[in-house]
Design a protein around this motif. Sequence first.
Motif, PDB file in Angstrom:
ATOM      1  N   THR A   1       2.874 -13.643  31.664  1.00  0.00           N
ATOM      2  CA  THR A   1       2.069 -13.302  30.206  1.00  0.00           C
ATOM      3  C   THR A   1       1.349 -14.470  30.004  1.00  0.00           C
ATOM      4  OG1 THR A   1       3.900 -11.936  29.789  1.00  0.00           O
ATOM      5  CG2 THR A   1       2.537 -12.427  28.081  1.00  0.00           C
ATOM      6  N   SER A   2       0.190 -14.514  29.602  1.00  0.00           N
ATOM      7  CA  SER A   2      -0.926 -15.407  29.043  1.00  0.00           C
ATOM      8  C   SER A   2      -0.657 -15.407  27.731  1.00  0.00           C
ATOM      9  CB  SER A   2      -2.267 -15.175  29.762  1.00  0.00           C
ATOM     10  OG  SER A   2      -2.717 -13.961  29.171  1.00  0.00           O
ATOM     11  N   ASN A   3      -1.259 -16.534  27.028  1.00  0.00           N
ATOM     12  CA  ASN A   3      -1.345 -16.770  25.707  1.00  0.00           C
ATOM     13  C   ASN A   3       0.001 -16.172  24.778  1.00  0.00           C
ATOM     14  OD1 ASN A   3      -3.911 -17.550  25.970  1.00  0.00           O
ATOM     15  ND2 ASN A   3      -4.748 -15.768  25.713  1.00  0.00           N
ATOM     16  N   LEU A   4       1.094 -16.494  25.607  1.00  0.00           N
ATOM     17  CA  LEU A   4       2.402 -15.839  24.883  1.00  0.00           C
ATOM     18  C   LEU A   4       2.821 -16.506  23.498  1.00  0.00           C
ATOM     19  CD1 LEU A   4       4.895 -14.308  25.491  1.00  0.00           C
ATOM     20  CD2 LEU A   4       5.917 -16.341  26.234  1.00  0.00           C
ATOM     21  N   MET A   5       2.637 -17.876  23.371  1.00  0.00           N
ATOM     22  CA  MET A   5       2.971 -18.298  22.165  1.00  0.00           C
ATOM     23  C   MET A   5       2.166 -18.006  20.990  1.00  0.00           C
ATOM     24  SD  MET A   5       5.693 -20.407  22.822  1.00  0.00           S
ATOM     25  CE  MET A   5       6.245 -21.370  24.103  1.00  0.00           C
ATOM     26  N   SER A   6       1.011 -17.528  21.124  1.00  0.00           N
ATOM     27  CA  SER A   6       0.200 -16.926  20.011  1.00  0.00           C
ATOM     28  C   SER A   6       0.186 -15.665  19.884  1.00  0.00           C
ATOM     29  CB  SER A   6      -1.387 -17.185  20.528  1.00  0.00           C
ATOM     30  OG  SER A   6      -1.572 -16.349  21.583  1.00  0.00           O
ATOM     31  N   LEU A   7       1.240 -14.844  20.488  1.00  0.00           N
ATOM     32  CA  LEU A   7       1.490 -13.409  20.310  1.00  0.00           C
ATOM     33  C   LEU A   7       2.865 -13.345  19.789  1.00  0.00           C
ATOM     34  CD1 LEU A   7      -0.134 -12.098  23.641  1.00  0.00           C
ATOM     35  CD2 LEU A   7      -0.971 -11.713  21.199  1.00  0.00           C
ATOM     36  N   LEU A   8       3.671 -14.210  19.949  1.00  0.00           N
ATOM     37  CA  LEU A   8       5.012 -14.021  19.327  1.00  0.00           C
ATOM     38  C   LEU A   8       5.252 -14.436  17.876  1.00  0.00           C
ATOM     39  CD1 LEU A   8       6.724 -16.372  22.013  1.00  0.00           C
ATOM     40  CD2 LEU A   8       7.241 -13.847  21.682  1.00  0.00           C
ATOM     41  N   ALA A   9       6.028 -13.128  17.343  1.00  0.00           N
ATOM     42  CA  ALA A   9       6.509 -13.302  16.040  1.00  0.00           C
ATOM     43  C   ALA A   9       8.018 -13.488  15.969  1.00  0.00           C
ATOM     44  CB  ALA A   9       6.021 -12.075  15.303  1.00  0.00           C
ATOM     45  N   TYR A  10       8.450 -14.304  14.899  1.00  0.00           N
ATOM     46  CA  TYR A  10       9.847 -14.710  14.828  1.00  0.00           C
ATOM     47  C   TYR A  10      10.502 -14.082  13.818  1.00  0.00           C
ATOM     48  CZ  TYR A  10       6.433 -17.861  13.818  1.00  0.00           C
ATOM     49  OH  TYR A  10       5.095 -18.431  13.570  1.00  0.00           O
ATOM     50  N   LEU A  11      11.723 -13.453  14.106  1.00  0.00           N
ATOM     51  CA  LEU A  11      12.389 -12.573  13.069  1.00  0.00           C
ATOM     52  C   LEU A  11      13.807 -12.937  12.722  1.00  0.00           C
ATOM     53  CD1 LEU A  11      11.186  -9.337  14.858  1.00  0.00           C
ATOM     54  CD2 LEU A  11      10.209 -10.481  12.666  1.00  0.00           C
ATOM     55  N   ILE A  12      14.155 -12.642  11.446  1.00  0.00           N
ATOM     56  CA  ILE A  12      15.525 -12.571  11.217  1.00  0.00           C
ATOM     57  C   ILE A  12      16.224 -11.360  11.320  1.00  0.00           C
ATOM     58  CG2 ILE A  12      17.047 -13.089   9.132  1.00  0.00           C
ATOM     59  CD1 ILE A  12      15.254 -15.409   8.081  1.00  0.00           C
ATOM     60  N   LEU A  13      17.277 -10.966  11.863  1.00  0.00           N
ATOM     61  CA  LEU A  13      17.427  -9.481  12.127  1.00  0.00           C
ATOM     62  C   LEU A  13      18.992  -9.222  11.912  1.00  0.00           C
ATOM     63  CD1 LEU A  13      18.275  -8.883  15.913  1.00  0.00           C
ATOM     64  CD2 LEU A  13      18.252 -11.286  15.102  1.00  0.00           C
ATOM     65  N   ASP A  14      20.003 -10.258  11.816  1.00  0.00           N
ATOM     66  CA  ASP A  14      21.082  -9.948  11.527  1.00  0.00           C
ATOM     67  C   ASP A  14      21.701  -9.492  10.242  1.00  0.00           C
ATOM     68  OD1 ASP A  14      23.983  -9.587  11.656  1.00  0.00           O
ATOM     69  OD2 ASP A  14      24.552 -11.602  12.250  1.00  0.00           O
ATOM     70  N   PHE A  15      21.608  -8.285   9.714  1.00  0.00           N
ATOM     71  CA  PHE A  15      22.064  -8.112   8.179  1.00  0.00           C
ATOM     72  C   PHE A  15      23.619  -7.729   8.254  1.00  0.00           C
ATOM     73  CE2 PHE A  15      17.762  -8.777   7.465  1.00  0.00           C
ATOM     74  CZ  PHE A  15      17.508  -8.625   6.300  1.00  0.00           C
ATOM     75  N   GLY A  16      24.389  -8.061   9.187  1.00  0.00           N
ATOM     76  CA  GLY A  16      25.750  -7.263   9.035  1.00  0.00           C
ATOM     77  C   GLY A  16      26.526  -7.944   7.850  1.00  0.00           C
ATOM     78  N   ASN A  17      26.127  -9.301   7.549  1.00  0.00           N
ATOM     79  CA  ASN A  17      26.615  -9.496   6.256  1.00  0.00           C
ATOM     80  C   ASN A  17      26.223  -9.478   5.063  1.00  0.00           C
ATOM     81  OD1 ASN A  17      29.448 -10.560   7.603  1.00  0.00           O
ATOM     82  ND2 ASN A  17      28.033 -12.237   8.784  1.00  0.00           N
ATOM     83  N   ALA A  18      24.958  -9.053   5.099  1.00  0.00           N
ATOM     84  CA  ALA A  18      24.310  -9.170   3.905  1.00  0.00           C
ATOM     85  C   ALA A  18      24.811  -8.411   2.634  1.00  0.00           C
ATOM     86  CB  ALA A  18      22.832  -8.444   4.193  1.00  0.00           C
ATOM     87  N   HIS A  19      24.228  -8.777   1.578  1.00  0.00           N
ATOM     88  CA  HIS A  19      25.124  -8.271   0.461  1.00  0.00           C
ATOM     89  C   HIS A  19      24.287  -8.276  -0.746  1.00  0.00           C
ATOM     90  CE1 HIS A  19      26.892 -12.153   0.268  1.00  0.00           C
ATOM     91  NE2 HIS A  19      26.749 -11.896  -1.118  1.00  0.00           N
ATOM     92  N   LYS A  20      24.183  -7.730  -2.001  1.00  0.00           N
ATOM     93  CA  LYS A  20      23.216  -7.900  -3.158  1.00  0.00           C
ATOM     94  C   LYS A  20      23.587  -9.059  -3.911  1.00  0.00           C
ATOM     95  CE  LYS A  20      22.275  -3.124  -4.118  1.00  0.00           C
ATOM     96  NZ  LYS A  20      22.455  -1.930  -5.330  1.00  0.00           N
ATOM     97  N   ALA A  21      22.844  -9.728  -4.180  1.00  0.00           N
ATOM     98  CA  ALA A  21      23.269 -11.189  -4.991  1.00  0.00           C
ATOM     99  C   ALA A  21      23.989 -10.762  -6.058  1.00  0.00           C
ATOM    100  CB  ALA A  21      21.947 -11.819  -5.802  1.00  0.00           C
ATOM    101  N   GLY A  22      25.024 -11.651  -6.570  1.00  0.00           N
ATOM    102  CA  GLY A  22      25.923 -11.421  -7.354  1.00  0.00           C
ATOM    103  C   GLY A  22      27.149 -10.566  -6.942  1.00  0.00           C
TER     104      GLY A  22
END
Length: 354
Positions: free
Chosen positions: A182-203
């Motif tokens: 794959t050419s120009n790979l670095m320019s095409l990548l997007a970086y993501l946060i994905l693990d919402f298993g422990n997520a909760h509403k603030a407070g």
Amino acid sequence: MQRSTAHTKQPIITKVPLLCTKLGFGGYATVWLAQQTDNTYLESRKFVAVKITTAESSDDTEREAAMLKQVNSPNVLTLLDYLRLQGPNGCHSVLVTEVLVPAQCFLAVELEPKRTPAWCKSVARGLAQGLANIHAAGLVMGLFILEILFCVPQINQRDQRDVMQDLKLWGSKHCLPSFSRTSNLMSLLAYLILDFGNAHKAGELTRKFQCASTVCAPVLAFEVVVERTENPFIESPVDVWTLGAIYELITTSDLFYYLSMIERLESTMVQLNGYIPVSWQEWWSGLSNPPEVSASHADVFWEKWHAELRLGCLDHADTAALVRSLRKILVLDPEARPTAAEMLEDRGLLVRHR
């Protein structure tokens, strides 16, 4: 298959995505590479990832889907659809998302020259931006692991046969496509946060407290290990501590070398800061052989890190700015820690080019 319209961003599915191959699995879910058979998820999106949970974890996954829908950020996993699947073992949750690839798949030897300081800073900023967007939505991630995964939109330009042929195994996970082609790979990548298993509403308290030793912030490690608190209150500064994993991104070395939580409290965390919090004094005085702690010892510790970080930074000034940023992130007192939004304005995360 039933569809829950409360957690989706797209029109109702007319055809279920065609499962192609298993990408990975764990105790709670299996993730599949799938090909859509119509244009439900945009005509340009040929491939999607389908996460099918166990029946036992279906309710938690429904919460995860609802929270994913609340966040609008290019650096957070996009939930394309949420469905419920009735099977012989009960009702399973199905999350349809973009296809993600583990960082190990492209951080190969032949691509190292393209892994520039500017690129590393861009990834670090992307993670901080995603976290800031999550907090702005009124959510707390709660001990998420900064496992860097990447969206690879160029996969949708390829034929299914080519993708399947290029599928290769990386450890226990499949990686795709074959990035060496794959050419120009670095320019095409997007970086993501994905693990919402422990997520909760603030407070609010998290429903099911889980704390991996590799990411547990010091205030939580103290509450869990020393004070024996079963379900400590987790606020957004805990998430910001996790941004300390930027060190691992820059150096490709482990931040705390897989120490246990108590070992990290007794050594690395305290030595990084050079002081003992007031609420820890009684516990610290009871240790049999505590390490020496002082501001000067902390400076020596950070000088060592400066040398390691220099290899992934533009110059000494760039390295010094990043060290100052990490010292802010990894401070013991949560109230003294900057917010994710404030870190975006910090000089240490500015992207500089030669």
